[in-house]
Design an enzyme around this catalytic site. Structure first.
Site, PDB file in Angstrom:
ATOM      1  N   THR A 132       0.823  -1.207   0.000  1.00 42.99           N
ATOM      2  CA  THR A 132       0.000   0.000   0.000  1.00 42.99           C
ATOM      3  C   THR A 132       0.862   1.266   0.000  1.00 42.99           C
ATOM      4  O   THR A 132       2.010   1.237   0.455  1.00 42.99           O
ATOM      5  CB  THR A 132      -0.905  -0.010   1.261  1.00 42.99           C
ATOM      6  OG1 THR A 132      -1.415   1.288   1.483  1.00 42.99           O
ATOM      7  CG2 THR A 132      -0.137  -0.408   2.513  1.00 42.99           C
ATOM      8  N   ASP A 133       0.260   2.373  -0.433  1.00 38.10           N
ATOM      9  CA  ASP A 133       0.958   3.666  -0.357  1.00 38.10           C
ATOM     10  C   ASP A 133       1.041   4.168   1.088  1.00 38.10           C
ATOM     11  O   ASP A 133       1.800   5.092   1.382  1.00 38.10           O
ATOM     12  CB  ASP A 133       0.266   4.722  -1.242  1.00 38.10           C
ATOM     13  CG  ASP A 133      -1.190   5.015  -0.872  1.00 38.10           C
ATOM     14  OD1 ASP A 133      -1.743   4.355   0.043  1.00 38.10           O
ATOM     15  OD2 ASP A 133      -1.785   5.905  -1.506  1.00 38.10           O
ATOM     16  N   GLU A 134       0.244   3.548   1.993  1.00 36.77           N
ATOM     17  CA  GLU A 134       0.185   4.065   3.366  1.00 36.77           C
ATOM     18  C   GLU A 134       1.508   3.892   4.101  1.00 36.77           C
ATOM     19  O   GLU A 134       1.748   4.541   5.119  1.00 36.77           O
ATOM     20  CB  GLU A 134      -0.980   3.416   4.131  1.00 36.77           C
ATOM     21  CG  GLU A 134      -2.293   3.651   3.403  1.00 36.77           C
ATOM     22  CD  GLU A 134      -3.544   3.398   4.222  1.00 36.77           C
ATOM     23  OE1 GLU A 134      -3.480   3.453   5.454  1.00 36.77           O
ATOM     24  OE2 GLU A 134      -4.596   3.156   3.595  1.00 36.77           O
ATOM     25  N   TYR A 158      -1.859  -0.545  11.045  1.00 40.67           N
ATOM     26  CA  TYR A 158      -1.991  -1.194   9.729  1.00 40.67           C
ATOM     27  C   TYR A 158      -0.790  -0.889   8.844  1.00 40.67           C
ATOM     28  O   TYR A 158      -0.122  -1.794   8.328  1.00 40.67           O
ATOM     29  CB  TYR A 158      -3.284  -0.743   9.036  1.00 40.67           C
ATOM     30  CG  TYR A 158      -3.309  -1.048   7.542  1.00 40.67           C
ATOM     31  CD1 TYR A 158      -3.308  -2.366   7.084  1.00 40.67           C
ATOM     32  CD2 TYR A 158      -3.309  -0.020   6.588  1.00 40.67           C
ATOM     33  CE1 TYR A 158      -3.312  -2.653   5.716  1.00 40.67           C
ATOM     34  CE2 TYR A 158      -3.315  -0.291   5.230  1.00 40.67           C
ATOM     35  CZ  TYR A 158      -3.306  -1.614   4.797  1.00 40.67           C
ATOM     36  OH  TYR A 158      -3.307  -1.892   3.446  1.00 40.67           O
ATOM     37  N   LYS A 162       2.235  -3.345   7.345  1.00 42.12           N
ATOM     38  CA  LYS A 162       2.517  -3.527   5.909  1.00 42.12           C
ATOM     39  C   LYS A 162       3.964  -3.117   5.612  1.00 42.12           C
ATOM     40  O   LYS A 162       4.657  -3.773   4.832  1.00 42.12           O
ATOM     41  CB  LYS A 162       1.542  -2.704   5.056  1.00 42.12           C
ATOM     42  CG  LYS A 162       0.098  -3.191   5.067  1.00 42.12           C
ATOM     43  CD  LYS A 162      -0.090  -4.591   4.493  1.00 42.12           C
ATOM     44  CE  LYS A 162       0.133  -4.660   3.003  1.00 42.12           C
ATOM     45  NZ  LYS A 162      -0.231  -5.995   2.454  1.00 42.12           N
TER      46      LYS A 162
HETATM   47  P1  NAD Z   1      -9.522  -7.375   2.288  1.00 42.29           P
HETATM   48  O1  NAD Z   1      -9.487  -7.096   3.743  1.00 42.29           O
HETATM   49  O2  NAD Z   1     -10.750  -7.096   1.517  1.00 42.29           O
HETATM   50  O3  NAD Z   1      -9.177  -8.923   2.027  1.00 42.29           O
HETATM   51  C1  NAD Z   1      -8.173  -9.597   2.706  1.00 42.29           C
HETATM   52  C2  NAD Z   1      -8.341 -11.096   2.433  1.00 42.29           C
HETATM   53  O4  NAD Z   1      -7.275 -11.783   3.098  1.00 42.29           O
HETATM   54  C3  NAD Z   1      -9.646 -11.674   2.975  1.00 42.29           C
HETATM   55  O5  NAD Z   1     -10.214 -12.535   2.023  1.00 42.29           O
HETATM   56  C4  NAD Z   1      -9.211 -12.443   4.215  1.00 42.29           C
HETATM   57  O6  NAD Z   1     -10.049 -13.556   4.505  1.00 42.29           O
HETATM   58  C5  NAD Z   1      -7.817 -12.883   3.803  1.00 42.29           C
HETATM   59  N1  NAD Z   1      -6.944 -13.146   4.956  1.00 42.29           N
HETATM   60  C6  NAD Z   1      -6.781 -12.373   6.067  1.00 42.29           C
HETATM   61  N2  NAD Z   1      -5.907 -12.951   6.906  1.00 42.29           N
HETATM   62  C7  NAD Z   1      -5.475 -14.099   6.297  1.00 42.29           C
HETATM   63  C8  NAD Z   1      -4.566 -15.108   6.648  1.00 42.29           C
HETATM   64  N3  NAD Z   1      -3.887 -15.064   7.810  1.00 42.29           N
HETATM   65  N4  NAD Z   1      -4.362 -16.144   5.789  1.00 42.29           N
HETATM   66  C9  NAD Z   1      -5.050 -16.193   4.622  1.00 42.29           C
HETATM   67  N5  NAD Z   1      -5.928 -15.265   4.240  1.00 42.29           N
HETATM   68  C10 NAD Z   1      -6.144 -14.225   5.068  1.00 42.29           C
HETATM   69  O7  NAD Z   1      -8.262  -6.613   1.683  1.00 42.29           O
HETATM   70  P2  NAD Z   1      -8.094  -5.933   0.257  1.00 42.29           P
HETATM   71  O8  NAD Z   1      -8.637  -4.554   0.309  1.00 42.29           O
HETATM   72  O9  NAD Z   1      -8.556  -6.871  -0.783  1.00 42.29           O
HETATM   73  O10 NAD Z   1      -6.510  -5.801   0.210  1.00 42.29           O
HETATM   74  C11 NAD Z   1      -5.703  -6.853  -0.350  1.00 42.29           C
HETATM   75  C12 NAD Z   1      -4.253  -6.453  -0.235  1.00 42.29           C
HETATM   76  O11 NAD Z   1      -4.035  -5.225  -0.922  1.00 42.29           O
HETATM   77  C13 NAD Z   1      -3.815  -6.196   1.216  1.00 42.29           C
HETATM   78  O12 NAD Z   1      -2.515  -6.716   1.362  1.00 42.29           O
HETATM   79  C14 NAD Z   1      -3.802  -4.684   1.346  1.00 42.29           C
HETATM   80  O13 NAD Z   1      -2.824  -4.263   2.272  1.00 42.29           O
HETATM   81  C15 NAD Z   1      -3.424  -4.279  -0.065  1.00 42.29           C
HETATM   82  N6  NAD Z   1      -3.922  -2.958  -0.502  1.00 42.29           N
HETATM   83  C16 NAD Z   1      -5.238  -2.625  -0.352  1.00 42.29           C
HETATM   84  C17 NAD Z   1      -5.697  -1.400  -0.810  1.00 42.29           C
HETATM   85  C18 NAD Z   1      -7.154  -1.002  -0.694  1.00 42.29           C
HETATM   86  O14 NAD Z   1      -7.497   0.146  -1.004  1.00 42.29           O
HETATM   87  N7  NAD Z   1      -8.045  -1.890  -0.322  1.00 42.29           N
HETATM   88  C19 NAD Z   1      -4.807  -0.495  -1.408  1.00 42.29           C
HETATM   89  C20 NAD Z   1      -3.459  -0.869  -1.544  1.00 42.29           C
HETATM   90  C21 NAD Z   1      -3.032  -2.111  -1.102  1.00 42.29           C
HETATM   91  P1  TYD Z   2     -10.833   3.998   4.295  1.00 45.99           P
HETATM   92  O1  TYD Z   2     -11.784   3.621   3.209  1.00 45.99           O
HETATM   93  O2  TYD Z   2     -10.975   3.351   5.627  1.00 45.99           O
HETATM   94  O3  TYD Z   2      -9.351   3.780   3.709  1.00 45.99           O
HETATM   95  P2  TYD Z   2      -7.910   4.268   4.320  1.00 45.99           P
HETATM   96  O4  TYD Z   2      -8.058   4.639   5.734  1.00 45.99           O
HETATM   97  O5  TYD Z   2      -7.105   3.029   4.113  1.00 45.99           O
HETATM   98  O6  TYD Z   2      -7.479   5.423   3.448  1.00 45.99           O
HETATM   99  O7  TYD Z   2     -10.925   5.568   4.506  1.00 45.99           O
HETATM  100  C1  TYD Z   2     -10.724   6.444   3.413  1.00 45.99           C
HETATM  101  C2  TYD Z   2     -10.780   7.850   3.981  1.00 45.99           C
HETATM  102  O8  TYD Z   2     -12.107   8.112   4.424  1.00 45.99           O
HETATM  103  C3  TYD Z   2      -9.877   8.039   5.184  1.00 45.99           C
HETATM  104  O9  TYD Z   2      -9.338   9.357   5.139  1.00 45.99           O
HETATM  105  C4  TYD Z   2     -10.824   7.911   6.370  1.00 45.99           C
HETATM  106  C5  TYD Z   2     -12.133   8.445   5.822  1.00 45.99           C
HETATM  107  N1  TYD Z   2     -13.367   7.849   6.391  1.00 45.99           N
HETATM  108  C6  TYD Z   2     -14.394   8.684   6.837  1.00 45.99           C
HETATM  109  O10 TYD Z   2     -14.301   9.925   6.765  1.00 45.99           O
HETATM  110  N2  TYD Z   2     -15.524   8.095   7.334  1.00 45.99           N
HETATM  111  C7  TYD Z   2     -15.660   6.746   7.445  1.00 45.99           C
HETATM  112  O11 TYD Z   2     -16.710   6.266   7.954  1.00 45.99           O
HETATM  113  C8  TYD Z   2     -14.604   5.897   6.962  1.00 45.99           C
HETATM  114  C9  TYD Z   2     -14.708   4.401   7.040  1.00 45.99           C
HETATM  115  C10 TYD Z   2     -13.469   6.494   6.439  1.00 45.99           C
END
Ligand code: NAD
Ligand code: TYD
Length: 353
Positions: A132-134, A158, A162
């Site tokens: 992630t960019d975070e 989180y 990561k």
């Molecule tokens: P998500 O939370 O929707 O899905 C995570 C999945 O991993 C779930 O299916 C869960 O059951 C599985 N999981 C959790 N713990 C596990 C374990 N110990 N063993 C096997 N499976 C396990 O997450 P997402 O949004 O799909 O993100 C996927 C990846 O992308 C993550 O690594 C996250 O850090 C990264 N990412 C997410 C975003 C975003 O905006 N969602 C952006 C950049 C990077």
């Molecule tokens: P989120 O979707 O949780 O992603 P991330 O924290 O990984 O960026 O949140 C996106 C942005 O929205 C973040 O700045 C937090 C804000 N946010 C709210 O303002 N209200 C909410 O109820 C949630 C879940 C997030």
């Protein structure tokens, strides 16, 4: 075949579905099915012999070793993670266990597996770590977007977990020569997004007449990418990325949260007007901010474009419209994920705000 971990989550399920729509190569999908894992997102491939689902934990060394020995994948894409910042604030332990210890276990298992491959198999193998960019921390207004050379400065449990896993992946390349690739992507949105995150939460709350909770002043900036563009970037990095390299993935779509929520409301006003004729924006409420809330993320994705020729297909405007329409069209998926455990989370996160 390829091994995908976390393939029942938001991005992983989109990746698996797109992969099987584009390739014949089978996918072994290892997922623990936490609250965020949902086999319903994969129901369209439930009978597809190219998809093998394994219910299990990436932190289980015996299971991972056995899967590698039995299925002999040519690549692993590691999506499995605890992914929600607010949950990491309420309870960081699972983040340490899955994101750090789980990734460590995968790396150790891959190290042993590669020792048993011939030189050709070793050279062709890839471990793609989805990050992630975070990990880069928070930008000031006017600062340039994060490049791959930016110092890691994670601020939440989180992002720290990561960042830690990214460092392990890097170290396994430098120390043991593991052919790793790391991607750092901005905020995703799109189909199958669990409604604890801002965009799906606001769509569903709007439709059910609930408030749209804006943390703090709503001027925090995120850089949004349609999930299928993230998946196409991952396919490209897997195909052509240089082992040991990091690639930032983003869509050059910086938006303050309040603007995102206004956009969602206006699309819903047009597609599903409220019975009283008022705009969904009237449901916006300001709530207590997230502790340690990062103010701004922005990704410089020019390395990926320059070196591997990747660009996103969607703009924010086209992607967000598709996303709202998808939620309107998938009431069954929505009602299944909005069950008991999900309601408990809403109480935990929002009741005291
Ligand atoms: P998500 O939370 O929707 O899905 C995570 C999945 O991993 C779930 O299916 C869960 O059951 C599985 N999981 C959790 N713990 C596990 C374990 N110990 N063993 C096997 N499976 C396990 O997450 P997402 O949004 O799909 O993100 C996927 C990846 O992308 C993550 O690594 C996250 O850090 C990264 N990412 C997410 C975003 C975003 O905006 N969602 C952006 C950049 C990077
Ligand atoms: P989120 O979707 O949780 O992603 P991330 O924290 O990984 O960026 O949140 C996106 C942005 O929205 C973040 O700045 C937090 C804000 N946010 C709210 O303002 N209200 C909410 O109820 C949630 C879940 C997030």
């Amino acid at each position: 075949m390829i091994l995908v971990t976390g393939g029942a989550g938001f991005i992983g399920s989109n990746f698996v579905l797109d992969w099987l729509a584009l390739h014949d190569e089978p996918v072994l999908n290892l997922d623990k099915l936490t609250y965020a894992g949902n086999l319903e997102s994969l129901s369209s491939i439930a009978k597809d012999p190219r998809h093998i689902f394994i219910h299990g934990d990436i932190g289980n060394p015996t299971l991972v070793a056995q899967l590698l020995a039995e299925h002999r994948p040519r690549a692993i894409l590691n999506f499995a993670a605890e992914s929600h910042v607010d949950r990491s604030i309420h309870g960081p332990a699972d983040f340490i266990q899955t994101n750090i210890v789980g990734t460590f276990n995968l790396l150790e298992s891959v190290r042993a597996y590669l020792n048993g491959l011939d030189s050709e198999g070793k050279a062709a193998f890839r471990f793609l770590h989805v990050s992630t960019d975070e990990v880069y921390g928070s930008l000031q207004p006017g600062e340039p977007p994060f490049a791959e050379t930016r110092r890691y400065e994670p601020n939440s449990p989180y992002s720290a977990s990561k960042a830690s896993s990214d460092h392990l992946v890097r170290a396994y390349h430098h120390t043991y020569g593991l052919p790793v690739l790391t991607t750092n992507c901005s905020n995703n949105y799109g189909p199958y997004h669990f409604p604890e995150k801002l965009i799906p939460l606001c769509i569903l709350n709007a439709l059910s007449g609930k408030s749209l909770p804006i943390y703090g002043d709503g001027q925090q900036v995120r850089d949004w990418l349609y999930v299928k563009d993230h998946c196409s970037a991952l396919r490209r990095v897997l195909e052509a990325g240089q082992p040991g390299e990091n690639y930032n993935v983003g869509g050059w779509n910086e938006k303050p949260n309040l603007e995102v929520v206004h956009t969602l409301c206006h699309i819903l006003d047009a597609l599903r007007p409220r019975p009283d004729g008022a705009s969904y924006t009237s449901q916006i409420t300001y709530v207590t901010d997230r502790p340690g809330h990062d103010r701004r993320y922005a990704i410089d994705a020019s390395k990926l474009e320059r070196e591997l020729g990747w660009t996103p297909a969607e703009t924010f405007e086209t992607g967000i419209r598709k996303t709202v329409q998808w939620y309107l069209d998938h009431g069954d998926w929505v009602s299944n994920v909005s069950s008991g455990a999900y309601r408990q989370w809403l109480d935990q996160n929002y009741a005291a705000r």
